[in-house]
Motif scaffolding. Structure first.
Motif, PDB file in Angstrom:
ATOM      1  N   GLU A   1       0.996  -1.187  -0.133  1.00 14.64           N
ATOM      2  CA  GLU A   1       0.014  -0.014   0.186  1.00 14.64           C
ATOM      3  C   GLU A   1       0.747   1.225   0.056  1.00 14.64           C
ATOM      4  OE1 GLU A   1      -0.626  -0.136   4.851  1.00 14.64           O
ATOM      5  OE2 GLU A   1      -2.368  -0.494   3.381  1.00 14.64           O
ATOM      6  N   ASN A   2       2.234   1.331   0.391  1.00 18.47           N
ATOM      7  CA  ASN A   2       3.133   2.401   0.291  1.00 18.47           C
ATOM      8  C   ASN A   2       3.826   2.679  -0.902  1.00 18.47           C
ATOM      9  OD1 ASN A   2       2.468   3.235   3.144  1.00 18.47           O
ATOM     10  ND2 ASN A   2       3.469   1.448   3.743  1.00 18.47           N
ATOM     11  N   GLY A   3       3.309   1.656  -1.841  1.00 20.69           N
ATOM     12  CA  GLY A   3       4.244   1.686  -3.067  1.00 20.69           C
ATOM     13  C   GLY A   3       5.713   0.781  -3.426  1.00 20.69           C
ATOM     14  N   PHE A   4       6.148   0.011  -2.506  1.00 22.87           N
ATOM     15  CA  PHE A   4       7.146  -0.704  -2.262  1.00 22.87           C
ATOM     16  C   PHE A   4       6.678  -1.934  -3.078  1.00 22.87           C
ATOM     17  CE2 PHE A   4       8.385   2.087   0.996  1.00 22.87           C
ATOM     18  CZ  PHE A   4       9.604   2.401   0.808  1.00 22.87           C
ATOM     19  N   PHE A   5       7.913  -2.540  -3.825  1.00 22.00           N
ATOM     20  CA  PHE A   5       7.573  -3.774  -4.708  1.00 22.00           C
ATOM     21  C   PHE A   5       8.319  -4.969  -4.191  1.00 22.00           C
ATOM     22  CE2 PHE A   5       5.909  -0.434  -7.490  1.00 22.00           C
ATOM     23  CZ  PHE A   5       5.178  -0.985  -8.306  1.00 22.00           C
ATOM     24  N   TYR A   6       7.560  -5.917  -4.397  1.00 21.08           N
ATOM     25  CA  TYR A   6       8.355  -7.313  -3.802  1.00 21.08           C
ATOM     26  C   TYR A   6       7.975  -8.282  -5.022  1.00 21.08           C
ATOM     27  CZ  TYR A   6       7.180  -5.032   0.513  1.00 21.08           C
ATOM     28  OH  TYR A   6       7.325  -3.999   1.626  1.00 21.08           O
ATOM     29  N   ILE A   7       9.379  -9.165  -5.316  1.00 22.16           N
ATOM     30  CA  ILE A   7       9.340 -10.299  -6.196  1.00 22.16           C
ATOM     31  C   ILE A   7       9.112 -11.541  -5.349  1.00 22.16           C
ATOM     32  CG2 ILE A   7      10.540 -11.499  -7.818  1.00 22.16           C
ATOM     33  CD1 ILE A   7      10.050  -8.598  -8.821  1.00 22.16           C
ATOM     34  N   VAL A   8       8.112 -12.223  -5.914  1.00 27.03           N
ATOM     35  CA  VAL A   8       7.638 -13.306  -5.360  1.00 27.03           C
ATOM     36  C   VAL A   8       8.159 -14.661  -5.923  1.00 27.03           C
ATOM     37  CG1 VAL A   8       5.414 -14.661  -4.817  1.00 27.03           C
ATOM     38  CG2 VAL A   8       5.513 -12.111  -4.515  1.00 27.03           C
ATOM     39  N   ASP A   9       8.029 -14.806  -7.030  1.00 27.28           N
ATOM     40  CA  ASP A   9       8.662 -15.837  -7.908  1.00 27.28           C
ATOM     41  C   ASP A   9       8.815 -15.464  -9.408  1.00 27.28           C
ATOM     42  OD1 ASP A   9       9.192 -18.517  -8.564  1.00 27.28           O
ATOM     43  OD2 ASP A   9       7.636 -19.331  -7.606  1.00 27.28           O
ATOM     44  N   ARG A  10       9.260 -16.471 -10.122  1.00 29.07           N
ATOM     45  CA  ARG A  10       9.372 -16.103 -11.439  1.00 29.07           C
ATOM     46  C   ARG A  10       8.580 -17.182 -12.443  1.00 29.07           C
ATOM     47  NH1 ARG A  10      14.331 -15.259  -9.214  1.00 29.07           N
ATOM     48  NH2 ARG A  10      14.612 -17.597  -8.854  1.00 29.07           N
ATOM     49  N   LYS A  11       8.074 -16.443 -13.456  1.00 32.09           N
ATOM     50  CA  LYS A  11       7.131 -17.158 -14.469  1.00 32.09           C
ATOM     51  C   LYS A  11       8.127 -18.409 -14.946  1.00 32.09           C
ATOM     52  CE  LYS A  11       4.336 -15.343 -17.214  1.00 32.09           C
ATOM     53  NZ  LYS A  11       3.928 -14.428 -18.263  1.00 32.09           N
ATOM     54  N   ASP A  12       9.177 -18.428 -15.109  1.00 30.08           N
ATOM     55  CA  ASP A  12       9.935 -19.385 -15.800  1.00 30.08           C
ATOM     56  C   ASP A  12      10.743 -20.026 -14.527  1.00 30.08           C
ATOM     57  OD1 ASP A  12      11.931 -17.036 -17.517  1.00 30.08           O
ATOM     58  OD2 ASP A  12      12.086 -17.783 -15.475  1.00 30.08           O
ATOM     59  N   ASP A  13      11.807 -20.729 -14.856  1.00 29.03           N
ATOM     60  CA  ASP A  13      12.716 -21.272 -13.913  1.00 29.03           C
ATOM     61  C   ASP A  13      14.170 -20.797 -13.674  1.00 29.03           C
ATOM     62  OD1 ASP A  13      10.842 -23.953 -14.755  1.00 29.03           O
ATOM     63  OD2 ASP A  13      10.565 -23.389 -12.726  1.00 29.03           O
ATOM     64  N   LEU A  14      14.170 -19.785 -13.884  1.00 25.96           N
ATOM     65  CA  LEU A  14      15.459 -18.919 -13.836  1.00 25.96           C
ATOM     66  C   LEU A  14      16.256 -19.380 -12.357  1.00 25.96           C
ATOM     67  CD1 LEU A  14      17.534 -17.023 -14.769  1.00 25.96           C
ATOM     68  CD2 LEU A  14      16.289 -15.053 -13.715  1.00 25.96           C
ATOM     69  N   ILE A  15      17.497 -19.730 -12.461  1.00 30.23           N
ATOM     70  CA  ILE A  15      18.157 -19.831 -11.197  1.00 30.23           C
ATOM     71  C   ILE A  15      19.239 -18.424 -11.340  1.00 30.23           C
ATOM     72  CG2 ILE A  15      19.884 -21.039 -10.002  1.00 30.23           C
ATOM     73  CD1 ILE A  15      18.875 -23.418 -11.558  1.00 30.23           C
ATOM     74  N   ILE A  16      19.342 -18.020 -10.147  1.00 28.53           N
ATOM     75  CA  ILE A  16      20.234 -16.773 -10.159  1.00 28.53           C
ATOM     76  C   ILE A  16      21.401 -17.252  -9.101  1.00 28.53           C
ATOM     77  CG2 ILE A  16      20.659 -14.496  -9.710  1.00 28.53           C
ATOM     78  CD1 ILE A  16      17.831 -13.836 -10.390  1.00 28.53           C
ATOM     79  N   SER A  17      22.549 -17.474  -9.521  1.00 30.95           N
ATOM     80  CA  SER A  17      23.577 -17.947  -8.628  1.00 30.95           C
ATOM     81  C   SER A  17      24.816 -17.031  -8.805  1.00 30.95           C
ATOM     82  CB  SER A  17      23.895 -19.319  -8.830  1.00 30.95           C
ATOM     83  OG  SER A  17      25.103 -19.837  -8.359  1.00 30.95           O
ATOM     84  N   SER A  18      25.127 -16.350  -7.635  1.00 32.74           N
ATOM     85  CA  SER A  18      26.238 -15.397  -7.670  1.00 32.74           C
ATOM     86  C   SER A  18      26.014 -14.234  -8.466  1.00 32.74           C
ATOM     87  CB  SER A  18      27.677 -16.039  -7.835  1.00 32.74           C
ATOM     88  OG  SER A  18      27.802 -17.087  -6.740  1.00 32.74           O
ATOM     89  N   GLY A  19      24.904 -13.785  -8.855  1.00 29.29           N
ATOM     90  CA  GLY A  19      24.529 -12.663  -9.760  1.00 29.29           C
ATOM     91  C   GLY A  19      24.437 -13.180 -11.143  1.00 29.29           C
TER      92      GLY A  19
END
Length: 544
Positions: A429-447
């Protein structure tokens, strides 16, 4: 649109900005004219001034022009963070040509696919990566190879029939005048092809114009309204071939007149050496991936080093564990500034406010002139109310023009000016955004972005592997680690070390799984897609 996030902007940060009608190499021209003796790069104690670097850029631009590079041509850069990368980037752009950013760890089919998809005629690299280029040159459209010598030109390589002449960056720079070179690029020309991958692992390149990247530099620069006098240092450890490093480290530094302290390759066993770099240069800015901040705050003697000298500690490329943010604030009294962005957005779209930070788990709020909304996944149009999860879509001057030679994917991703990120998120409600999941199965490892299908294909190339499934598992340091499940062919034994070695032969190191486990089968849904969610749940049960 209700831009409720604007109330959270720090004092002095405007809601909208003026963007100069200039191209990226103008940043260097202007800073070199205003502060010619400022240091632009420091590498292993060796400094180069803005005046010197501008001269080298002019000379290399003339040399590349003599080699036939013209406006619109693509030039592949296979370079770590180095003066050569900076010189080559601005030289290519001055000619109106397009920089093709390629990860230095790419080799084999992956490297050739980037070269051929972009149509790069020239590659610029270091001699330590030359063999990777030679191995694929006959299957690509490459006509020229230019190298900077690290090991010495006498380094032996296995040559191939028809190998083009290999030229030296230093020889080319020495052979041509360093006087002013007229810019041959325009603001709406493509400046960069930034490769990313889709859920299938197929290469795709975001087309970023000079206007796109200049806009993002101005946006991010405005986020900290405080002026910094002199020639302060920025630690440049995020690779310049990564969009975050290219925009936030390279172009923002040159625009601001900063000194880039270059870290070409980071050795995770050398935390002390890295902390000594911070101690020596006391940087005001240190952009990094969460894995590096996790390693730093976990180091036993970290309190003995002046991390508090870092005014802007920005972190992006992967979700940031809460414990890392808390430990950093305990050590320095300052908040980690969490950033979110994409290759398709020239780098950043959201950043947490520097002064007050963001709530735990949030990616922050949109930058000036950036709109963001959450839409229903099914329709892609109807906006979700606060707190409801949907797909994050973004609009702003930093958003790409489309995907290189991929009209269908462009039309799918860019709709009515909005870029559909594929990330599932919500806005509070304050305008901050949050990522919950991805539509695909991307893995982010060490950037690094890692797509499971790349690794699954490599594993099934092994004669003994019948099937494979790959997922990411939570990792305290890396963010996520790569876990592979394999089904062996009947009569074939499971040899874990052999499979690791097989992966190393066919994949860049950052894509090699951390764990490989045997399984009786890989679960699939009715249409034949692997149910990676089942594999992730299995890992969670094992951990519990």
């Amino acid at each position: 649109m209700n831009r409720r996030w604007l109330k959270n902007y720090d004092d002095g940060v405007p809601a909208s900005l003026e963007y100069p009608e200039i191209t990226l190499p103008q940043f260097l021209v202007d800073t070199a004219a205003e502060h010619p003796e400022y240091i632009v790069t420091t590498l292993n104690g060796d400094d180069i001034s803005y005046r010197e670097l501008d001269g080298k850029v002019n000379a290399l631009a003339r040399a590349l022009g003599e080699m036939g590079v013209v406006r619109g041509d693509r030039v592949a850069l296979i370079l770590p963070n180095s003066p050569t990368y900076v010189i080559a980037t601005y030289a290519v752009m001055k000619l109106g040509a397009i920089v093709v950013n390629i990860n230095v760890m790419s080799h084999g089919e992956e490297l050739s696919s980037f070269i051929n998809d972009s149509g790069s005629r020239i590659a610029i690299t270091l001699d330590i990566f030359l063999q990777n280029v030679i191995d694929i040159v006959n299957s690509t459209c490459l006509e020229e190879i230019v190298i900077h010598s690290v090991l010495g030109m006498e380094k032996k390589v296995e040559t191939a029939d028809g190998l083009p002449e290999i030229k030296s960056v230093n020889d080319l720079v020495s052979a041509f005048p360093q006087k002013d070179f007229p810019l041959q690029c325009q603001v709406d020309d493509a400046a960069v092809l930034q490769y990313t991958s889709g859920s299938t692992g197929t290469p795709k390149a975001a087309v970023l114009t000079h206007r796109n990247v200049v806009s993002n530099v101005i946006q991010v620069g405005s986020w900290n309204p405080h002026n910094h006098e002199g020639n302060p240092a920025v630690i440049c450890i995020i690779p310049f071939f990564h969009v975050f490093g290219m925009t936030i480290c390279l172009h923002l530094s040159v625009y601001s007149g900063y000194r880039m302290v270059l870290i070409p390759i980071f050795d995770w066993s050398s935390i002390v050496e890295f902390l000594n770099v911070i101690k020596a240069y006391r940087p005001i800015s240190f952009p990094a991936v969460p894995a590096l901040f996790a390693a730093l705050v976990s180091f036993p003697d970290v309190a003995e080093y002046p991390l508090s000298s870092i005014e802007i500690a920005s972190v992006g490329g992967a979700p940031v564990p809460l414990w890392v943010q808390e430990e950093f604030e305990n050590l320095t009294g300052k908040k980690l500034s969490v950033a979110y962005g994409l290759s398709e957005a020239s780098s950043s779209t959201h950043i947490s406010p520097f002064r007050n930070g963001a709530p735990p788990g949030s990616i922050g709020i949109p930058l000036p002139d950036t709109d963001a909304r959450i839409v229903h996944v099914e329709t892609g149009v109807r906006e979700c109310p606060s707190g409801d999860v949907g797909e994050l879509t973004i609009k702003g001057p930093q958003i790409m023009q489309g995907y290189w030679n991929n009209k269908d994917l462009t039309e799918k991703s860019l709709r009515n000016g909005w870029f559909y990120t594929g990330d599932l998120a919500y806005m509070d409600e304050n305008g901050f955004f949050y990522i919950v999941d991805r539509k695909d199965d991307l893995i982010i490892s060490s950037g690094f972005n890692v797509y499971p299908s790349d690794i699954e294909k490599a594993l099934t190339r092994h004669a003994g592997v019948k099937d494979a499934g790959v997922v990411g598992a939570p990792d305290r340091i890396r963010g996520e680690s790569i876990v592979a499940f394999v089904v062996m062919e009947e009569g074939m034994s499971f040899d874990r070390e052999e499979l690791f070695n097989h992966c190393r032969r066919h994949l860049p190191e950052y894509k090699v799984p951390r764990r490989i486990t045997q399984r009786d089968d890989i679960p699939y849904n009715r249409v034949g897609k692997p149910l990676r969610k089942v594999l992730r749940e299995e890992l969670q049960r094992r951990k519990a």
